[in-house]
Design a protein around this motif. Structure first.
Motif, short mmCIF file in Angstrom:
data_model
loop_
_atom_site.label_atom_id
_atom_site.label_comp_id
_atom_site.label_asym_id
_atom_site.label_seq_id
_atom_site.Cartn_x
_atom_site.Cartn_y
_atom_site.Cartn_z
N VAL A 150 41.58 13.42 39.80
CA VAL A 150 42.19 14.63 40.40
C VAL A 150 41.35 15.25 41.50
CG1 VAL A 150 43.40 15.15 38.25
CG2 VAL A 150 41.14 16.18 38.67
N GLY A 151 40.08 14.82 41.63
CA GLY A 151 39.23 15.41 42.66
C GLY A 151 39.79 15.29 44.07
N PRO A 152 40.27 14.10 44.47
CA PRO A 152 40.83 13.99 45.83
C PRO A 152 42.02 14.92 46.08
CG PRO A 152 40.36 11.81 44.93
CD PRO A 152 40.16 12.78 43.80
N SER A 153 42.89 15.07 45.10
CA SER A 153 44.05 15.95 45.33
C SER A 153 43.63 17.41 45.40
CB SER A 153 45.09 15.76 44.23
OG SER A 153 44.61 16.20 42.98
N ILE A 154 42.63 17.79 44.55
CA ILE A 154 42.12 19.18 44.64
C ILE A 154 41.47 19.41 45.99
CG2 ILE A 154 40.37 20.73 43.71
CD1 ILE A 154 40.91 19.62 40.95
N THR A 155 40.70 18.42 46.45
CA THR A 155 40.07 18.54 47.77
C THR A 155 41.11 18.63 48.87
OG1 THR A 155 38.20 17.24 46.96
CG2 THR A 155 38.44 17.47 49.35
N LEU A 156 42.11 17.76 48.78
CA LEU A 156 43.17 17.76 49.79
C LEU A 156 43.89 19.10 49.84
CD1 LEU A 156 45.10 16.39 51.78
CD2 LEU A 156 46.35 15.44 49.82
N ALA A 157 44.28 19.62 48.69
CA ALA A 157 45.01 20.90 48.66
C ALA A 157 44.14 22.03 49.16
CB ALA A 157 45.49 21.18 47.23
N SER A 158 42.91 22.10 48.68
CA SER A 158 42.02 23.21 49.06
C SER A 158 41.67 23.16 50.54
CB SER A 158 40.75 23.18 48.21
OG SER A 158 41.06 23.32 46.84
N LEU A 159 41.35 21.95 51.04
CA LEU A 159 41.00 21.83 52.46
C LEU A 159 42.19 22.19 53.33
CD1 LEU A 159 38.79 21.09 54.44
CD2 LEU A 159 39.56 18.71 54.33
N ALA A 160 43.38 21.78 52.92
CA ALA A 160 44.58 22.13 53.69
C ALA A 160 44.78 23.64 53.72
CB ALA A 160 45.81 21.44 53.09
N ILE A 199 51.22 16.61 42.97
CA ILE A 199 52.28 15.70 42.53
C ILE A 199 52.33 14.46 43.43
CG2 ILE A 199 54.79 15.46 42.23
CD1 ILE A 199 53.63 17.21 40.12
N THR A 200 52.26 14.70 44.75
CA THR A 200 52.33 13.59 45.70
C THR A 200 51.14 12.65 45.54
OG1 THR A 200 53.50 15.03 47.25
CG2 THR A 200 52.59 12.99 48.13
N HIS A 201 49.95 13.22 45.36
CA HIS A 201 48.75 12.37 45.22
C HIS A 201 48.84 11.55 43.94
CE1 HIS A 201 44.55 11.48 44.04
NE2 HIS A 201 44.42 11.23 45.36
N ALA A 202 49.27 12.17 42.85
CA ALA A 202 49.42 11.43 41.60
C ALA A 202 50.46 10.32 41.74
CB ALA A 202 49.83 12.38 40.47
N PHE A 203 51.50 10.59 42.50
CA PHE A 203 52.52 9.57 42.75
C PHE A 203 51.93 8.41 43.54
CE2 PHE A 203 55.64 7.74 45.64
CZ PHE A 203 56.68 7.40 44.78
N MET A 204 51.09 8.70 44.52
CA MET A 204 50.54 7.64 45.38
C MET A 204 49.57 6.74 44.64
SD MET A 204 49.93 9.85 48.88
CE MET A 204 49.19 8.46 49.73
N VAL A 205 48.81 7.29 43.70
CA VAL A 205 47.81 6.47 43.01
C VAL A 205 48.36 5.92 41.69
CG1 VAL A 205 45.91 7.76 44.04
CG2 VAL A 205 46.80 8.46 41.81
N GLY A 206 49.63 6.20 41.40
CA GLY A 206 50.23 5.71 40.18
C GLY A 206 50.52 4.22 40.25
N ILE A 207 50.93 3.68 39.11
CA ILE A 207 51.20 2.24 38.99
C ILE A 207 52.68 2.05 38.69
CG2 ILE A 207 50.66 0.14 37.69
CD1 ILE A 207 47.98 1.42 36.99
N GLY A 208 53.28 1.08 39.34
CA GLY A 208 54.68 0.77 39.09
C GLY A 208 55.54 1.07 40.30
#
Length: 1289
Positions: free
Chosen positions: A730-740, A1188-1197
């Motif tokens: 979750v670190g990248p998505s937190i970083t992405l959201a906060s930096l944005a 949500i988008t970041h979790a979708f991108m790194v998900g499997i399937g």
């Protein structure tokens, strides 16, 4: 913030009224008529060359002359007398029917009328001819008949006459004078010379009425008649009438708008905005709405067609209708089913698609390991930074001055206000009372004009006069601070001024005198105020129908107080001290008196708004604190675990962790405020009210995501690996959201409006600090809290340990605990429902339709901020603003300021500004007069009061009672002012003493250049004019009326740096009225400046507060676009996915659009507060979308399984962290005392949370499942399981 109804002290005290009425006395200089007397009346056989009255036979008790009833042949005057008559009455030749004394009386009285009419020579000539013919015509008996005579001192004197004139003569005479301005009082001369007559008959009736003793007017009755017996040999007067448009006697366009050269303004006409509409049978729709419906239907068809094609290809929803590859399914299962221990877990990590993602994953893994090993070091080191920044709070200051919050330092309104205040004078302060009757049942409110209420007003006035305030050890009274136009009496605006604020005069004349003055305020000397100015009843009364002032239902009492330019903040200290004492007096003493009379009372002072805003800032402190406590309680609950046993709750709860997280949020806010306070930047109430809410929303979301991510890790891993794996997830998505969010707020600080700029700067720093504390201090706190739980220590009392800790481990991921309730809902219910094709179609159709509807509704947003919303609900100003809107009939004063007016003879500036004869038809004053004829679009109610017009008239040789000089060249005042007369202190009358008999006019016609003064003459006489008191003999004196209308600094050079021309706006009741009036005034001034090649700008006291709304849409769109663009760029840089970034951008835009649509539906106006909320909404909306988008991108399937995976993991954290937390906190704000909290915080925040939830957890997953970005290339990373070690540090 509206100052509607403020007035400039009745033109600053331009004082003339008695002049107008007195000039009606011209009628009693009329000559006599030869008559056959019969029973005290006279009857003359009309004949050419004969008089009806001749000579002066007696005087009334008040000194007015009475003509003799004398039918005699007209007398031939001597040469000198004939010359004198010709100079005043050029139409009278040969024999005359007046004596020298009669002519001298005529000449003396005419000088009172000249200043009113000299600006329009045609009207003046016609008006003088009317009385010249009546007084001296050799054929007087043909059109004048003595109808009543009275014996005085054994002599028959005239007591009544019939004056025969043709109706055509009357019509043309009235037409030539009806539009002539009297600029000093922003009105028409007809209001003074004709009592506001609307027809020539009304005018003649006013001129002919017989005055009572000691009242202005004719000593006998004059009946103007146009009907006569043809056999009577009467020949009605039908002398030549000069049209006001006659070029030889040219009047200005302001005085004669019907002139052929004045048929239209030379300025470009304002374009009328017409709305486009489409008619469909009985329905009418705006073109935009119709277009949106068409586009929406087309999109629906396209989506339906695509859905059919999608179905044919065998696509299905989130359910198991599509068979997922077994490897992917197994990976998904192993990562999300915490019930199956595994010694080898596979953590997905992006490798080929984004270098940034790979770097962040590596960084967060190392960072997680370091924090887990050294939690106390990281905790104290990270907290040290904001604590140091908090030292800056010792310089903390809050900016509450509205002009410093909502006005850009370099704004046009701020510059113009500064110029006006420094070169002319600051607008005066207003203290006001509004007394009104209240309607019972559904009947209209009764009139307030009665004996009891007038007596109550005197009691109130006495209390205000006796009020004393303490300021720095000295006492302050109203007389010490009030506006005094003539340096003697306060310019109090009250119906009591018709009695000169004297109770004895009221007792003598009664209520009928007030009702008389309502109709004759401009023409009766007895109606003048204590400061010698007429009081317009429309400014002191309210709630009257039409012009029926006697039916008024409200008294409006105004106390103008001197204002000073603020530099140190203490310049108006005395006034502020008195104002606060005045408010206490009204509350404690005057209000009970008024209520006892069954009246209502509203009141205000100049400092009231500031005081009430300061009170409002603390009124809801408890409500805000309760809101945060409720959110903190929920945070502690949602971070905790479901214990297997009740007593385990003591260990599994996360109260201490939640409290610590809230403390970190507060530290980030305080650190931001401390940093900027240290560098000298003031905070605002918006920062104190909004930023904690914003940062708490972001911080709670991150807290939930981090804690839940750690919980999702297999229980068999050591804490070090669980924390590092969670940070990688979750670190990248937190970083992405906060930096944005940080960059979006930082970039939006380019807005020049101080309130929004300061908010953006403070918010950017606060969010940045919050992010840094979340990934450092809060991660350290998570490590410490999980160790506490593993050791079985009690939450909040970590030193205490339960006897058995076997079950407490279940609180942190043991086999005995399944997924969180919200996670199970997202996985088992929410996700599968969204997987159905029909549901997808409905979701897409509904959300796109909502976006289109919001676009249509957004165009209906109105700019502004109602005063009633900003103030506390229980503020006494609530009733005051309601009463202003209900009763006030006069708009705020409007000044057109001319810079660098060149009055030299070589310049054309004089004729480009003035509006008397010989002035340019498109001059400034003429154009203002034209604009006042279209008040519905120009918002200008009256012609301008022009000091230049009055000055030119004052020094004109025709106005022989005005600009005069003694033999030694010094200024000689009019004959009715000392030293030219002896003032009686008891009666107030001034008797001529002959000391000014040798005074002559300042100039002869030959001294002027085309009727205009030379540069030297202008320069020498302007100070005389500004120091001249207005009176009956010369109403054009400039003292009081124009004392602050021009700046004489350096005027000797031929340039007047600043001069103002005052008019009034129409009554402004709504915020849009204020905005539109400002826009109209600026459009007009820019057009006239361009046409005249001069620097002219409009100024009104409210402009500085409403200028922001002229460009509020531009500001809002700029902020939103900058924030959205920044988020898009950051997302693209960190994800390397243009596809995903575009989806996030579209969803964010839809959230903002829907929020603006809700604003329009709820009637929330567009202003700085709502713009701040819109900018903040983007920051919170990012939290709904990015994770949500970041979790979708790194998900499997495939897309559907990845969407389901994102919902069941991150979706649950987002729902718990933002949606539910904010809902419980926002609901508390509903009970705030201030309407601004209810409207702009409760309603907007509630709408934001609900709209963000719907888009982030319903619309976004559907969009991702249909057209989300493809799966990233992944590689498995083997992690060896090591036995847990509680002793690890």
């Amino acid at each position: 913030m509206g100052p509607a109804g403020r007035r400039r002290g009745v033109t600053g005290g331009a004082v003339i009224a008695a002049t107008a009425v007195a000039l009606v006395q011209i009628v009693f200089l009329v000559p006599p008529t030869t008559a056959q007397q019969s029973g005290g009346t006279s009857r003359v056989v009309p004949a050419e060359g004969y008089c009806s009255m001749y000579g002066i036979c007696a005087h009334r008790s008040d000194g007015k002359v009475l003509n003799c009833v004398n039918a005699t042949k007209a007398v031939k005057p001597d040469a000198l007398f004939s010359t004198r008559i010709q100079s005043l009455c050029p139409t009278i030749t040969g024999d005359v029917c007046c004596t020298v004394d009669q002519f001298d009386t005529l000449h003396q009285q005419v000088q009172q009328a000249v200043p009113f009419l000299v600006g329009c020579p045609a009207c003046l000539r016609n008006f003088l001819n009317l009385f010249c013919e009546m007084s001296c015509s050799p054929n007087q008996s043909l059109f004048i008949n003595v109808t009543s005579a009275k014996q005085v001192n054994k002599t028959m004197t005239v007591d009544g006459i019939d004056y025969y004139v043709t109706s055509n003569y009357g019509e043309e005479l009235y037409s030539s004078c009806k539009d002539v301005k009297f600029g000093t009082l922003n009105t028409r001369a007809m209001d003074f010379l004709g009592g506001g007559a609307k027809t020539y008959k009304e005018w003649f009736t006013f001129l002919g009425r017989q005055a009572n003793p000691n009242e202005p007017g004719s000593p006998y009755l004059i009946t103007y008649r146009s009907d006569f017996d043809q056999s009577s040999r009467v020949k009605p007067l039908n002398a030549t009438i000069y049209s006001c448009g006659d070029p030889s006697l040219g009047c200005s366009c302001g005085d004669c708008p019907s002139s052929s050269v004045c048929t239209g303004s030379l300025l470009p006409q304002s374009k009328t905005v017409t709305s486009c509409s489409v008619n469909m049978v009985s329905l009418k729709a705006e073109c935009l709405d119709f277009s949106l419906v068409i586009v929406y239907l087309a999109l629906l068809c396209a989506i339906l067609l695509w859905g059919l094609l999608y179905r044919r290809r065998g696509r299905t929803g989130f359910s198991s209708q599509t068979k997922t590859p077994k490897n992917s399914e197994d990976k998904l299962h192993s990562n999300n089913n915490d019930n199956v221990p595994d010694n080898h877990v596979q953590v997905p990590e992006a490798t080929s698609s984004s270098v940034v993602q790979t770097y962040m994953s590596t960084f967060f893994r190392r960072h997680g390991i370091f924090v887990t090993r050294h939690p106390l070091l990281v905790l104290f080191a990270s907290i040290l930074v904001p604590v140091i920044l908090c030292i800056g709070l010792i310089r903390f200051k809050v900016e509450t001055r509205p002009e410093k919050l909502w006005v850009s330092p370099g704004s046009r309104a701020a510059d113009e206000k500064q110029y006006f205040d420094s070169h002319l004078a600051p607008f005066y302060r207003i203290e006001q009372l509004v007394l009104a009757t209240s309607a019972s049942d559904q009947s209209e409110a009764p009139t307030i004009v009665n004996e009891n209420n007038m007596k109550l007003l005197f009691q109130i006035q006495n209390k205000v006069d006796d009020l004393r305030a303490n300021y720095s050890g000295s006492t302050v009274s109203l007389a010490d601070i009030c506006l005094k136009p003539l340096s003697t009496d306060c310019a109090t605006q009250s119906v009591l001024q018709y009695f000169q604020l004297d109770r004895k005069k009221y007792d003598d004349s009664g209520i009928d005198h007030a009702k008389f003055c309502f109709q004759h305020y401009s023409s009766e000397e007895t109606c003048l105020s204590t400061f010698q100015s007429p009081i317009d009843p429309s400014t002191i009364l309210g709630g009257f129908p039409g012009s029926n002032f006697s039916e008024a239902s409200a008294f409006i009492i105004t106390y103008p107080v001197n204002n000073k330019v603020e530099t140190t903040g203490q310049e108006n200290g005395k006034a502020v001290a008195w104002e606060r004492a005045y408010i206490n007096l009204v509350k404690d003493e005057i209000l009970p008196m008024v209520l006892a009379q069954n009246l209502t009372l509203s009141f205000s002072s100049e400092s009231s708004i500031q005081d009430e805003l300061n009170r409002e800032s603390t009124a809801d402190a408890i409500t805000i604190v309760i809101s945060y406590i409720v959110m903190f309680a929920y945070i502690s609950f949602t971070l905790g675990d479901r214990p297997s046993r009740l007593w385990s709750l003591l260990v599994s709860s996360k109260v201490l962790l939640g409290l610590s997280g809230v403390v970190l949020v507060m530290l980030s806010v305080l650190g931001s405020i401390g940093f900027f306070s240290a560098i000298g930047m003031k905070s605002t109430l918006i920062i104190m009210e909004v930023i904690p809410f914003l940062v708490l929303a972001v911080g709670v979301d991150n807290m939930c995501i981090l804690v839940h991510a750690v919980k999702r890790q297999p229980y068999g891993l050591v804490l070090e690996e669980r924390v590092s794996n969670a940070l990688v997830e979750v670190g990248p998505s937190i970083t992405l959201a906060s930096l944005a969010e940080v960059l979006a707020f930082a970039v939006s600080a380019i807005n020049p409006m101080p309130a929004t700029r300061v908010f953006s700067i403070f918010a950017a720093m606060a969010v940045l600090l919050d992010f840094l504390l979340q990934v450092t201090a809060f991660v350290a706190l998570i490590v410490l809290d999980f160790r506490r739980a593993e050791d079985g220590r009690i939450d909040c009392v970590p030193c205490a340990r339960l006897t058995s800790s076997t079950d407490t481990v279940a609180g942190d991921g043991s086999p005995h605990q399944g997924p969180h309730l919200v996670a199970r809902y997202m996985k088992d219910i929410h996700g599968p429902i969204l997987g159905y094709r029909a549901v997808k179609f409905i979701v897409i159709a509904a959300f796109v339709g909502l976006a289109f509807a919001s676009i249509a509704m957004t165009t209906r947003l109105q700019p502004g901020l109602e005063q009633q919303i900003v103030l506390p609900r229980n503020s006494y100003l609530q009733g005051y603003f309601n009463d202003l809107e209900k009763y006030m009939k006069v708009g705020p004063p409007l000044y057109f300021v001319v810079k660098d007016f060149n009055y030299s003879s070589a310049s054309e500036n004089t004729n480009q500004i003035c509006s008397i004869n010989q002035c340019n038809s498109n001059s400034l004053s003429n154009e203002i007069a034209r604009q006042s004829l279209s008040p519905e679009t120009s918002y200008i109610a009256k012609p301008a009061a022009s000091w230049l017009d009055d000055f030119l008239v004052w020094m004109s040789p025709e106005a022989f009672g005005c600009c005069r000089k003694f033999v030694n060249g010094n200024y000689c005042p009019p004959d009715d002012q000392p030293p030219c007369c002896q003032l009686d202190q008891d009666s107030g009358s001034c008797s001529p003493n002959g000391s000014c008999n040798n005074c002559t006019t300042c100039f002869l016609h030959s001294d002027l250049q085309n009727g205009r003064p030379s540069t030297t003459q202008f320069r020498e006489k302007l100070p005389w004019f500004l120091d001249a008191l207005p009176s009956s003999d010369c109403s054009k004196g400039g003292k009081g009326a124009y004392s602050t209308s021009l700046n004489l600094s350096g005027y000797e050079s031929g340039i007047i740096q600043a001069s103002a021309f005052r008019t009034y706006h129409t009554p402004l009741n709504k915020q849009t009225d204020y905005v539109n009036s400002l826009r109209a005034a600026r459009d007009f001034s820019s057009q006239v400046s361009k046409d005249l090649q001069m620097q002219i700008f409009p100024y009104s006291v409210f402009y500085i507060f409403f200028e922001q709304y002229l460009g509020i849409w531009k500001t809002a769109i700029m902020h939103i676009c900058v924030c959205l663009g920044t988020v898009f760029v950051v997302c693209f840089l960190l994800t390397s996915s243009l596809w995903a970034s575009a989806i996030i951008l579209v969803v964010l835009a839809m959230i903002v659009l829907d929020l603006m649509g809700v604003m329009a539906v709820l009637g929330i106006q567009l202003n700085a507060i709502s713009i701040v909320n819109l900018v903040m909404s983007i920051g919170i909306a990012v939290e709904f979308c990015v994770h949500i988008t970041h979790a979708f991108m790194v998900g499997i399937g495939d897309r559907e399984n990845r969407a389901r995976h994102a919902l069941s993991t991150i979706g649950a954290s987002v729902f718990s962290g933002i949606t539910l937390t904010k809902l419980v906190g926002v609901i508390v704000l509903r009970f705030a005392k201030s309407e601004v909290f209810v409207v702009y915080y409760f309603q907007m925040y509630l709408a934001l949370v609900l709209i963000g939830f719907l888009h982030g957890l319903i619309f976004l997953p559907v969009v991702l499942s249909l057209c989300g970005p493809p799966q990233k290339t992944m590689k498995p990373i083997e992690q060896s399981q090591t036995p847990p070690s509680n002793g690890q540090t």
